[in-house]
Motif scaffolding. Structure first.
Motif, PDB file in Angstrom:
ATOM      1  N   LYS A  93      -7.045 -14.989  -4.638  1.00 27.95           N
ATOM      2  CA  LYS A  93      -7.089 -13.678  -5.280  1.00 27.95           C
ATOM      3  C   LYS A  93      -6.897 -12.528  -4.278  1.00 27.95           C
ATOM      4  CE  LYS A  93      -9.828 -10.989  -8.577  1.00 27.95           C
ATOM      5  NZ  LYS A  93      -8.675 -10.537  -9.277  1.00 27.95           N
ATOM      6  N   ASP A  94      -6.065 -11.591  -4.654  1.00 30.33           N
ATOM      7  CA  ASP A  94      -5.812 -10.345  -3.916  1.00 30.33           C
ATOM      8  C   ASP A  94      -5.058 -10.526  -2.603  1.00 30.33           C
ATOM      9  OD1 ASP A  94      -7.139  -8.828  -5.920  1.00 30.33           O
ATOM     10  OD2 ASP A  94      -9.071  -9.286  -4.977  1.00 30.33           O
ATOM     11  N   ALA A  95      -4.555 -11.708  -2.326  1.00 33.69           N
ATOM     12  CA  ALA A  95      -3.815 -11.921  -1.075  1.00 33.69           C
ATOM     13  C   ALA A  95      -2.375 -11.440  -1.208  1.00 33.69           C
ATOM     14  CB  ALA A  95      -3.839 -13.396  -0.695  1.00 33.69           C
ATOM     15  N   HIS A  96      -1.816 -11.057  -0.094  1.00 33.35           N
ATOM     16  CA  HIS A  96      -0.411 -10.688   0.013  1.00 33.35           C
ATOM     17  C   HIS A  96       0.330 -11.946   0.467  1.00 33.35           C
ATOM     18  CE1 HIS A  96       2.792  -8.206   2.419  1.00 33.35           C
ATOM     19  NE2 HIS A  96       3.294  -8.714   1.317  1.00 33.35           N
ATOM     20  N   TYR A  97       1.263 -12.447  -0.349  1.00 35.86           N
ATOM     21  CA  TYR A  97       1.978 -13.693  -0.067  1.00 35.86           C
ATOM     22  C   TYR A  97       3.461 -13.465   0.143  1.00 35.86           C
ATOM     23  CZ  TYR A  97      -2.050 -16.212  -1.883  1.00 35.86           C
ATOM     24  OH  TYR A  97      -3.306 -16.690  -2.076  1.00 35.86           O
ATOM     25  N   GLY A 135      -1.795 -12.321  -5.046  1.00 36.64           N
ATOM     26  CA  GLY A 135      -2.745 -13.233  -5.676  1.00 36.64           C
ATOM     27  C   GLY A 135      -3.416 -12.586  -6.878  1.00 36.64           C
ATOM     28  N   THR A 136      -3.044 -13.031  -8.070  1.00 35.42           N
ATOM     29  CA  THR A 136      -3.563 -12.435  -9.302  1.00 35.42           C
ATOM     30  C   THR A 136      -4.868 -13.074  -9.767  1.00 35.42           C
ATOM     31  OG1 THR A 136      -2.151 -13.930 -10.568  1.00 35.42           O
ATOM     32  CG2 THR A 136      -1.297 -11.705 -10.113  1.00 35.42           C
ATOM     33  N   GLY A 137      -5.211 -14.217  -9.221  1.00 30.11           N
ATOM     34  CA  GLY A 137      -6.447 -14.911  -9.594  1.00 30.11           C
ATOM     35  C   GLY A 137      -6.844 -15.869  -8.483  1.00 30.11           C
ATOM     36  N   ASN A 138      -7.918 -16.607  -8.694  1.00 30.89           N
ATOM     37  CA  ASN A 138      -8.392 -17.540  -7.662  1.00 30.89           C
ATOM     38  C   ASN A 138      -7.368 -18.616  -7.329  1.00 30.89           C
ATOM     39  OD1 ASN A 138     -10.796 -16.177  -7.410  1.00 30.89           O
ATOM     40  ND2 ASN A 138     -11.924 -17.548  -8.766  1.00 30.89           N
ATOM     41  N   ALA A 193      10.785 -10.607   7.704  1.00 30.10           N
ATOM     42  CA  ALA A 193      10.047  -9.450   8.216  1.00 30.10           C
ATOM     43  C   ALA A 193       9.477  -8.672   7.037  1.00 30.10           C
ATOM     44  CB  ALA A 193      10.953  -8.555   9.056  1.00 30.10           C
ATOM     45  N   VAL A 194       8.295  -8.121   7.250  1.00 29.90           N
ATOM     46  CA  VAL A 194       7.655  -7.255   6.258  1.00 29.90           C
ATOM     47  C   VAL A 194       7.243  -5.961   6.946  1.00 29.90           C
ATOM     48  CG1 VAL A 194       6.854  -9.096   4.726  1.00 29.90           C
ATOM     49  CG2 VAL A 194       5.418  -8.376   6.631  1.00 29.90           C
ATOM     50  N   PRO A 195       7.182  -4.861   6.203  1.00 31.47           N
ATOM     51  CA  PRO A 195       6.769  -3.591   6.800  1.00 31.47           C
ATOM     52  C   PRO A 195       5.343  -3.666   7.361  1.00 31.47           C
ATOM     53  CG  PRO A 195       7.756  -3.227   4.649  1.00 31.47           C
ATOM     54  CD  PRO A 195       7.541  -4.701   4.794  1.00 31.47           C
ATOM     55  N   ARG A 196       5.122  -2.971   8.466  1.00 31.56           N
ATOM     56  CA  ARG A 196       3.767  -2.896   9.029  1.00 31.56           C
ATOM     57  C   ARG A 196       2.849  -2.096   8.117  1.00 31.56           C
ATOM     58  NH1 ARG A 196       4.161  -2.203  15.524  1.00 31.56           N
ATOM     59  NH2 ARG A 196       1.923  -2.061  15.185  1.00 31.56           N
ATOM     60  N   ASP A 197       3.412  -1.113   7.422  1.00 30.54           N
ATOM     61  CA  ASP A 197       2.640  -0.280   6.498  1.00 30.54           C
ATOM     62  C   ASP A 197       2.905  -0.740   5.075  1.00 30.54           C
ATOM     63  OD1 ASP A 197       1.690   1.336   8.603  1.00 30.54           O
ATOM     64  OD2 ASP A 197       3.484   2.583   8.511  1.00 30.54           O
ATOM     65  N   ALA A 198       1.827  -0.939   4.316  1.00 29.98           N
ATOM     66  CA  ALA A 198       1.950  -1.402   2.931  1.00 29.98           C
ATOM     67  C   ALA A 198       2.877  -0.489   2.148  1.00 29.98           C
ATOM     68  CB  ALA A 198       0.574  -1.467   2.276  1.00 29.98           C
ATOM     69  N   GLN A 199       3.778  -1.116   1.379  1.00 26.22           N
ATOM     70  CA  GLN A 199       4.742  -0.361   0.587  1.00 26.22           C
ATOM     71  C   GLN A 199       4.284  -0.158  -0.852  1.00 26.22           C
ATOM     72  OE1 GLN A 199       7.752   0.869   2.214  1.00 26.22           O
ATOM     73  NE2 GLN A 199       6.261   0.378   3.782  1.00 26.22           N
ATOM     74  N   ASP A 200       3.299  -0.952  -1.287  1.00 25.07           N
ATOM     75  CA  ASP A 200       2.749  -0.805  -2.628  1.00 25.07           C
ATOM     76  C   ASP A 200       1.336  -1.386  -2.645  1.00 25.07           C
ATOM     77  OD1 ASP A 200       2.936  -3.667  -3.206  1.00 25.07           O
ATOM     78  OD2 ASP A 200       5.055  -3.356  -3.623  1.00 25.07           O
ATOM     79  N   ALA A 201       0.688  -1.333  -3.779  1.00 23.94           N
ATOM     80  CA  ALA A 201      -0.707  -1.787  -3.901  1.00 23.94           C
ATOM     81  C   ALA A 201      -0.855  -3.285  -3.731  1.00 23.94           C
ATOM     82  CB  ALA A 201      -1.260  -1.368  -5.265  1.00 23.94           C
ATOM     83  N   TYR A 202       0.256  -4.033  -3.714  1.00 25.57           N
ATOM     84  CA  TYR A 202       0.206  -5.489  -3.620  1.00 25.57           C
ATOM     85  C   TYR A 202       0.499  -5.998  -2.216  1.00 25.57           C
ATOM     86  CZ  TYR A 202       0.404  -4.463  -8.513  1.00 25.57           C
ATOM     87  OH  TYR A 202       0.131  -3.929  -9.746  1.00 25.57           O
ATOM     88  N   ASP A 203       0.675  -5.096  -1.270  1.00 27.96           N
ATOM     89  CA  ASP A 203       0.920  -5.437   0.133  1.00 27.96           C
ATOM     90  C   ASP A 203      -0.275  -5.006   0.975  1.00 27.96           C
ATOM     91  OD1 ASP A 203       3.469  -6.224  -0.657  1.00 27.96           O
ATOM     92  OD2 ASP A 203       4.400  -4.340  -0.066  1.00 27.96           O
ATOM     93  N   ILE A 204      -0.278  -5.418   2.232  1.00 30.87           N
ATOM     94  CA  ILE A 204      -1.332  -4.998   3.151  1.00 30.87           C
ATOM     95  C   ILE A 204      -0.711  -4.345   4.374  1.00 30.87           C
ATOM     96  CG2 ILE A 204      -2.926  -6.822   2.419  1.00 30.87           C
ATOM     97  CD1 ILE A 204      -2.261  -8.236   5.106  1.00 30.87           C
TER      98      ILE A 204
END
Length: 183
Positions: free
Chosen positions: A79-83, A100-103, A135-146
């Motif tokens: 849950k709540d992980a950025h994948y 991650g939308t659930g456990n 590669a992913v941005p260092r700064d979160a681009q939306d509420a589902y990233d970290i």
């Protein structure tokens, strides 16, 4: 006279060293890139990372010809992980940015109203091992990233699917969770 020449040479050498070592103050606050770091999760299973100026580049390898995934900072189980999930099919890399939308469930950021912020770099399947680099941005681009902050500790989730499971939804064959300082 000799003492003055020695003093001038010392001042010139120190001044040059300070100028080269000091550099531009703004540029020295955020490193442009770090050395690649690798963490082994088991036999032919590993991930590595390196911080770039605006992104973090990850490479994930697992002993499968199916999908591989890495997740960061779940609140509980998945849950709540950025994948980031990926697979290679007919030589082409396929990636998806998930949350991650659930456990025990996840969905694409795009389906949740976010954006797919993963940049493909390369992918391969060789000798029963799938390797994806992205590669992913260092700064979160939306509420589902970290945010990825160099030197911080992250709960990292690794998983991979069975042979030829070229999809984003198949059950994992193996999984692992560990705490890693991304430096």
């Amino acid at each position: 006279m000799r003492k003055h020449m020695v003093a001038i040479v010392v001042i010139l050498v120190l001044g040059t060293f300070m100028l080269v070592a000091g550099g531009d103050k703004e540029a020295s606050q955020a490193p442009l890139a770090s050395e690649s770091r690798e963490f082994s999760a088991g036999d032919r299973w590993s991930f590595s990372w390196r911080f770039l100026e605006q992104e973090v580049e990850f490479t994930v390898s697992a002993p499968t010809t199916g999908w591989v995934a890495i997740g960061f900072n779940p609140s509980r189980m998945m849950k709540d992980a950025h994948y980031i999930l990926g697979y290679v099919s007919e030589g082409k890399l396929y990636l998806r940015d998930d949350f991650g939308t659930g456990n025990t469930s996840h969905a694409s950021d795009a389906s949740l109203g976010g954006s797919d912020d993963v940049r493909p770099v390369s992918g391969s399947e060789e000798n029963g091992v799938t390797t994806i680099t992205f590669a992913v941005p260092r700064d979160a681009q939306d509420a589902y990233d970290i945010d990825f902050i160099q030197g911080e500790t992250y709960k990292v989730l690794l998983a991979y699917g069975g042979a030829n499971a070229d999809n984003y939804t198949g059950m994992h064959r193996a999984r692992q969770s560990l705490d890693v300082i991304l430096d």
